[in-house]
Design a protein around this motif. Structure first.
Motif, short mmCIF file in Angstrom:
data_model
loop_
_atom_site.label_atom_id
_atom_site.label_comp_id
_atom_site.label_asym_id
_atom_site.label_seq_id
_atom_site.Cartn_x
_atom_site.Cartn_y
_atom_site.Cartn_z
N TYR A 173 52.60 43.51 44.23
CA TYR A 173 52.05 42.52 43.31
C TYR A 173 53.20 41.76 42.67
O TYR A 173 54.33 42.23 42.65
CB TYR A 173 51.15 43.16 42.26
N SER A 174 52.88 40.57 42.16
CA SER A 174 53.93 39.73 41.61
C SER A 174 54.44 40.32 40.30
O SER A 174 53.70 40.97 39.57
CB SER A 174 53.40 38.32 41.36
N LYS A 175 55.70 40.04 40.02
CA LYS A 175 56.32 40.50 38.77
C LYS A 175 56.51 39.29 37.87
O LYS A 175 57.39 38.48 38.16
CB LYS A 175 57.65 41.16 39.08
N PRO A 176 55.69 39.06 36.87
CA PRO A 176 54.58 39.90 36.42
C PRO A 176 53.27 39.49 37.10
O PRO A 176 53.21 38.49 37.79
CB PRO A 176 54.49 39.50 34.94
N ASN A 232 45.84 44.42 35.57
CA ASN A 232 44.92 45.38 36.18
C ASN A 232 45.16 45.61 37.67
O ASN A 232 44.63 46.55 38.24
CB ASN A 232 43.48 44.91 35.94
N HIS A 233 45.94 44.76 38.33
CA HIS A 233 46.12 44.91 39.78
C HIS A 233 46.60 46.31 40.16
O HIS A 233 46.09 46.94 41.08
CB HIS A 233 47.13 43.88 40.30
N ARG A 234 47.58 46.78 39.42
CA ARG A 234 48.20 48.06 39.73
C ARG A 234 47.18 49.19 39.64
O ARG A 234 47.02 49.99 40.56
CB ARG A 234 49.35 48.26 38.74
N LEU A 235 46.45 49.20 38.52
CA LEU A 235 45.48 50.27 38.29
C LEU A 235 44.35 50.22 39.33
O LEU A 235 43.94 51.26 39.86
CB LEU A 235 44.91 50.14 36.86
N VAL A 236 43.88 49.03 39.63
CA VAL A 236 42.78 48.89 40.60
C VAL A 236 43.22 49.43 41.97
O VAL A 236 42.51 50.23 42.59
CB VAL A 236 42.33 47.41 40.74
N ALA A 258 52.17 46.21 54.91
CA ALA A 258 51.96 46.28 53.45
C ALA A 258 50.98 45.19 53.01
O ALA A 258 50.91 44.12 53.62
CB ALA A 258 53.30 46.10 52.73
N VAL A 259 50.24 45.51 51.95
CA VAL A 259 49.25 44.56 51.44
C VAL A 259 49.90 43.76 50.31
O VAL A 259 50.49 44.35 49.38
CB VAL A 259 48.01 45.31 50.91
N ILE A 260 49.80 42.45 50.39
CA ILE A 260 50.42 41.59 49.38
C ILE A 260 49.32 40.91 48.57
O ILE A 260 48.53 40.14 49.11
CB ILE A 260 51.29 40.48 50.04
N ILE A 261 49.29 41.21 47.28
CA ILE A 261 48.30 40.53 46.41
C ILE A 261 48.87 39.18 46.02
O ILE A 261 49.98 39.09 45.48
CB ILE A 261 48.02 41.35 45.13
N LEU A 262 48.10 38.13 46.30
CA LEU A 262 48.53 36.76 45.99
C LEU A 262 47.50 36.10 45.10
O LEU A 262 46.29 36.22 45.36
CB LEU A 262 48.66 35.96 47.29
N HIS A 263 47.96 35.40 44.08
CA HIS A 263 47.03 34.67 43.22
C HIS A 263 46.70 33.34 43.91
O HIS A 263 47.61 32.55 44.19
CB HIS A 263 47.67 34.38 41.86
N ARG A 279 38.57 45.91 44.00
CA ARG A 279 38.48 47.36 44.16
C ARG A 279 37.84 47.76 45.49
O ARG A 279 38.33 48.64 46.21
CB ARG A 279 37.70 47.95 42.98
N VAL A 280 36.75 47.07 45.85
CA VAL A 280 36.08 47.38 47.13
C VAL A 280 37.02 47.05 48.29
O VAL A 280 37.19 47.85 49.22
CB VAL A 280 34.74 46.61 47.24
#
Ligand code: PLP
Length: 402
Positions: A128-131, A135-139, A177-182, A111-112
């Protein structure tokens, strides 16, 4: 008149609603495969022995007090966390261009970081990855991002990674664009890219000028080896990326409730650090002012002491080995019973979760008919399996599928 009279009821958060339903169920053989928390083979929560040791030492340390931590948290803790992630010989550490910020566990670190990117760098689009973890989307939307997009990840047909779709969606992403990666142990699928695939992913991110934001909630928990689980982030750093990484100590230290985490920030040059730190300081100040000390002190105590560090690694091994064993047992049982379909994906996946391949209807059937609690996506937590319930779970899956 009430200010609240027209407020619509919000949707329930699936995993917490499921846990409440589980708690209220008095069926003796009920099984909880929903919660993302480690359980022993007796199905009990586990406080790591090394955490107990550290807590006793801290309780006896009369020099400690309850005053505020600085806004960016306990610096010794965040320095050790960033080092644990990046490795002792990280070029970013040698060149003094990386630092950490203590945040409220993995979620708070995301979040920060997200709020910084949205409000200070003007970023609007994230992927974000599908799926992904739900919580990623909401954060990210709560942090000020305007547009949530998905990149393809899971191929349900082959029960594995859709690398071609993943790369294509990155290629089509707008610059910046920001890419969230696990970082490892993808939640919920348990399916990680190979090193060769990560190299392809990194190369598209570089070429398309995207920003990598890693989510590292399972370092050490995935393979049992802290360095192996950090390989991807270290590879990106070696390749010269600027990046963020949200680290959580919920799973690997069992500090779910202590909200202990770290946002690692890697920049191109040390010149940028003062401005970035000052802006993150303003974000934290306006959000929760400063983080709590207890969990950070525990982690710091362990990471700064060689003997305790080794004990921690052995505690992690205990957890990751039990999970790997349960994957084997579940697959064996399903194959022995002749449950329809193939089950190799169960042992090929990694980390706490497994995507079983059951669809929403089948997953709900598991809950209703068998009292085996799992998410409607078909995700199960391997930690809820024990030697005593694995056969029951396998039989329930077989019945559901036939
Ligand atoms: N990211 C992922 C992928 C997770 O699975 C989790 C926890 O389940 C988190 C982040 C954050 O957890 P916490 O805020 O408890 O550290």
């Amino acid at each position: 008149m009430s200010w609240f009279a027209d407020l619509e009821q919000g949707p329930p958060i699936e995993v917490f609603a499921l846990m409440k339903q589980f708690a209220d169920d008095d069926f003796p053989q009920k099984v909880n495969l929903g919660a993302g928390a480690y359980r022993t083979d007796e199905g009990k929560p586990w406080v790591l022995p090394v955490v107990r040791t550290a807590e006793k030492a801290l309780a006896n340390d009369e020099t400690l007090n309850k005053e505020y931590l600085p806004i960016l948290g306990f610096e010794a803790f965040s320095t050790l966390s960033t080092r644990m992630l990046l490795g002792d010989d990280s070029p970013a550490l040698k060149e003094n261009r990386a630092f950490g910020v203590q945040c409220l566990s993995g979620t708070g670190s995301l979040r920060v970081g997200a709020e910084f990117l949205a409000t200070k760098l003007g970023k609007t689009v994230f992927y974000y990855s599908k799926p992904t973890w739900e919580n990623h989307r909401l954060v990210f939307l709560s942090a000020g991002f305007k547009e949530a997009r998905e990149y393809r990840y899971w191929d349900a047909q082959k029960r594995g990674l859709d690398i071609a779709g993943f790369l294509q969606d990155l290629k089509d992403a707008p610059e910046g664009a920001v890419i969230i990666l696990h970082a490892c142990a993808h939640n919920p699928t348990g399916c990680d890219p190979t090193r060769e695939q990560w190299a392809q992913i990194a190369s598209v991110i570089k070429e398309k000028k995207l920003f990598a934001f890693f989510d590292s909630a399972y370092q050490g928990f995935a393979s049992g080896d802290l360095d192996r689980d950090a390989w991807t982030v270290r590879y990106f750093v070696q390749e010269g990326f600027e990046l963020f990484c949200a680290q959580s100590y919920a799973k690997n230290f069992g500090l779910y409730n202590e909200r202990t985490g770290n946002l690692s920030v890697v920049l191109k040059s040390p010149k940028e650090i003062p401005a970035v730190k000052s802006q993150i300081t303003l974000i934290v100040r306006g959000m929760y002012s400063n983080p709590p000390s207890h969990g950070a002190r525990i982690v710091n105590h362990v990471l700064s002491n060689n003997e305790l560090f080794d004990q921690w690694r052995s505690n992690i091994k205990t957890m990751s080995s039990r999970i790997i064993d349960m994957r084997k047992r579940l697959r064996e049982e399903l194959e022995r019973l002749g449950a329809p379909g193939t089950w190799n994906h169960i042992t090929e996946q990694i980390g706490m979760f497994s995507y079983t391949g059951l669809n929403a209807e089948q997953s709900q059937h598991m809950v209703k008919m068998h009292h085996v609690y799992m998410l409607s996506s078909g995700r199960i937590s391997m930690c809820g399996l024990t030697h005593s319930n694995v056969e029951y779970v396998a039989k329930s899956i077989k019945e559901t599928l036939t």
